[in-house]
Write a protein that holds these residues in place. Structure first.
Motif, PDB file in Angstrom:
ATOM      1  N   SER A  85       0.852  -1.194   0.000  1.00  0.00           N
ATOM      2  CA  SER A  85       0.000   0.000   0.000  1.00  0.00           C
ATOM      3  C   SER A  85       0.886   1.240   0.000  1.00  0.00           C
ATOM      4  CB  SER A  85      -0.957  -0.029   1.194  1.00  0.00           C
ATOM      5  OG  SER A  85      -0.233  -0.314   2.360  1.00  0.00           O
ATOM      6  N   THR A  86       0.292   2.412  -0.162  1.00  0.00           N
ATOM      7  CA  THR A  86       1.071   3.636  -0.400  1.00  0.00           C
ATOM      8  C   THR A  86       2.074   3.960   0.706  1.00  0.00           C
ATOM      9  OG1 THR A  86      -0.928   4.728   0.317  1.00  0.00           O
ATOM     10  CG2 THR A  86      -0.343   4.965  -2.014  1.00  0.00           C
ATOM     11  N   ASN A  87       1.756   3.600   1.951  1.00  0.00           N
ATOM     12  CA  ASN A  87       2.676   3.960   3.044  1.00  0.00           C
ATOM     13  C   ASN A  87       3.658   2.830   3.386  1.00  0.00           C
ATOM     14  OD1 ASN A  87       0.796   2.241   4.044  1.00  0.00           O
ATOM     15  ND2 ASN A  87       0.485   3.337   5.977  1.00  0.00           N
ATOM     16  N   GLU A  88       3.769   1.817   2.531  1.00  0.00           N
ATOM     17  CA  GLU A  88       4.686   0.699   2.815  1.00  0.00           C
ATOM     18  C   GLU A  88       5.869   0.682   1.854  1.00  0.00           C
ATOM     19  OE1 GLU A  88       1.980  -2.981   4.495  1.00  0.00           O
ATOM     20  OE2 GLU A  88       1.869  -2.501   2.360  1.00  0.00           O
ATOM     21  N   LYS A  89       6.990   0.129   2.337  1.00  0.00           N
ATOM     22  CA  LYS A  89       8.162  -0.062   1.478  1.00  0.00           C
ATOM     23  C   LYS A  89       8.172  -1.513   0.994  1.00  0.00           C
ATOM     24  CE  LYS A  89      10.176   3.986   2.055  1.00  0.00           C
ATOM     25  NZ  LYS A  89       9.354   5.029   1.465  1.00  0.00           N
TER      26      LYS A  89
ATOM     27  N   ILE B 152      10.036  -0.430  10.082  1.00  0.00           N
ATOM     28  CA  ILE B 152       9.541   0.231   8.867  1.00  0.00           C
ATOM     29  C   ILE B 152       8.347  -0.560   8.342  1.00  0.00           C
ATOM     30  CG2 ILE B 152      10.160   0.875   6.463  1.00  0.00           C
ATOM     31  CD1 ILE B 152      12.142   2.286   8.148  1.00  0.00           C
ATOM     32  N   LYS B 153       7.270   0.141   8.051  1.00  0.00           N
ATOM     33  CA  LYS B 153       6.111  -0.566   7.469  1.00  0.00           C
ATOM     34  C   LYS B 153       6.525  -1.075   6.096  1.00  0.00           C
ATOM     35  CE  LYS B 153       1.675   0.817   7.642  1.00  0.00           C
ATOM     36  NZ  LYS B 153       0.869  -0.081   8.429  1.00  0.00           N
TER      37      LYS B 153
ATOM     38  N   VAL C 213       9.492  -1.461  -9.267  1.00  0.00           N
ATOM     39  CA  VAL C 213       8.558  -0.857  -8.312  1.00  0.00           C
ATOM     40  C   VAL C 213       8.964  -1.115  -6.859  1.00  0.00           C
ATOM     41  CG1 VAL C 213       6.605  -0.883  -9.892  1.00  0.00           C
ATOM     42  CG2 VAL C 213       6.986  -2.858  -8.393  1.00  0.00           C
ATOM     43  N   ALA C 214      10.138  -1.775  -6.660  1.00  0.00           N
ATOM     44  CA  ALA C 214      10.571  -2.073  -5.290  1.00  0.00           C
ATOM     45  C   ALA C 214      11.475  -0.955  -4.753  1.00  0.00           C
ATOM     46  CB  ALA C 214      11.283  -3.410  -5.257  1.00  0.00           C
ATOM     47  N   ASP C 215      11.829  -1.069  -3.458  1.00  0.00           N
ATOM     48  CA  ASP C 215      12.670  -0.034  -2.836  1.00  0.00           C
ATOM     49  C   ASP C 215      14.074  -0.514  -2.517  1.00  0.00           C
ATOM     50  OD1 ASP C 215      10.713   2.183  -2.472  1.00  0.00           O
ATOM     51  OD2 ASP C 215       9.642   0.590  -1.418  1.00  0.00           O
TER      52      ASP C 215
END
Ligand code: GMT
Length: 374
Positions: free
Chosen positions: A194-198, A226-227, A270-272
């Motif tokens: 979701s938008t607030n997750e890494k 960290i979420k 799309v990953a961090d």
């Protein structure tokens, strides 16, 4: 040129590199004949100048183990004769360099000289090759190759240490086609987080050497601060370990495994953060692919990884098994968005050092030199 390429067809790095070099040679107008026991994962046989020859083995009840090397030597001889191969490039020494040597001997009896290039990829030296059941055969066949290349300085050193090699080993690092990455259509990030997750990611063949347990342990520490979610791409013997640890840490809703997929860059984009805590890694092509998609890499410092992932620049490299340090570095990057963006840029910058345009000409040059031996 008419080039024979012997490689493993699986999703592993050696097959990917072999396929890429072969397809690039074919794009230049050379005829390239791939020889493997099944169609290499990323080989596009619909492209011009590309041919695929399957090593098929007849089962005979006497054999508990089918004689693959013999079948491979035989098919190499047949293709060299019928297609008029100018050279043969084998990727991964076991048993490819061995089969190539015998093919060369048979062809010599027929008045044909087939120059052989062997590219060493990693476990053919550091794990399997040095085992006493294979060592002398592997050493002999590497020494019989006309040219030997290795994918990193670290693997070159290991090879000279493990074996008595009398020839020069040229280092030709693995490469990445950054143009292709640029054209990749990213997947929907929303499908994974979701938008607030890494989103953290690991891609491998899930073998013991990849230390998959460390991947889960690192993530377990990270998700406490960290979420985030972890995506594991690939198939292999350690998938049970993932299941076990996921259950033990109660991370069922945070870890997703998706098996092997064709278009890895689509997900990487799309990953961090990319995790690669391997026990041993001659190069770490998966890390390079991640960096080309602007992902910082949290890795171990085994083998040749630090030639690819520059500690403190494209990511961080810690001692093998130091999950606390790897988790600490991951959190350091993920907790600050501007820091993460800076490392993403630097990861991409580092990947550009291994761009196809820089590295592939080294193979082209080698092929031209090998041709002179014909
Ligand atoms: O599975 C493969 O194709 C080979 C595999 C291995 O286990 O040897 O990977 C090796 O070759 C890759 C391509 O050159 C390297 O990026 C990997 O680092 C290397 N793996 C190891 O050294 C463990």
């Amino acid at each position: 040129m008419k080039i024979g390429v012997v490689c493993y067809p699986t999703y592993g790095g050696s097959g990917i590199v072999a396929t890429q070099v072969g397809m690039d040679m074919a794009a230049l107008g050379n005829q390239v004949h791939f020889i493997s026991y099944s169609l290499p994962a990323r080989l596009d046989v619909t492209l011009p100048n590309i041919y695929f020859h399957q090593v098929s083995i007849k089962n005979y009840p006497l054999f508990e183990y089918q004689p693959f090397s013999l079948a491979l030597s035989t098919i190499i001889v047949n293709i060299a004769e019928t297609q008029g191969l100018d050279l043969l490039h084998v990727h991964y020494a076991i048993p490819h360099a061995y089969a190539a040597y015998f093919a060369k001997q048979i062809l010599m009896q027929k008045g044909i000289n087939l120059p052989i290039i062997t590219t060493l990829h990693g476990t053919d030296i550091t794990l399997v090759g040095k085992h006493p059941v294979y060592k002398s055969g592997v050493e002999f066949s590497i020494n019989q190759s006309d040219y030997i290349t290795s994918v990193s300085e670290s693997l070159k050193r290991d090879t000279y240490e493990v074996f008595s090699i009398k020839k020069n080993i040229e280092v030709i690092p693995n490469f990445i086609d950054n143009d292709l990455i640029k054209d990749t259509q990213p997947c929907l990030r929303g499908n994974f987080v979701s938008t607030n997750e890494k989103l953290l990611i690991h891609v491998s063949n899930l073998r013991k050497i990849k230390r998959i347990d460390d991947v889960v342990k690192i993530f377990n520490l990270v998700q406490k601060k960290i979420k985030s979610k972890l995506l594991i791409v690939g198939e292999g013997p350690e998938s049970e370990t993932i299941e076990k640890l996921t259950h033990e840490f109660k991370l069922e809703d945070k870890i997703k495994t998706i098996g092997s997929i064709q278009n890895v860059p689509c997900i990487l984009s799309v990953a961090d953060l990319f995790l690669l805590p391997s026990e041993q890694e001659s190069f770490g092509l998966a890390a390079l692919e991640a960096m080309a998609c602007s992902l910082p890499v949290i890795s171990s410092n085994a083998g040749g990884i630090t030639e690819v992932n520059k500690d403190g620049f494209s990511g961080f490299a810690s001692p093998v098994g130091d999950v606390e340090s790897m988790a600490k570095h991951a959190i350091y990057l993920l907790e600050d968005d501007s820091r993460l963006q800076k490392f993403k840029k630097q990861a991409k910058e580092q990947a550009l050092l291994f761009d196809k345009k820089k590295i592939f000409p080294m193979y082209e040059d080698l092929y031209h030199r090998a041709l002179l031996l014909k």
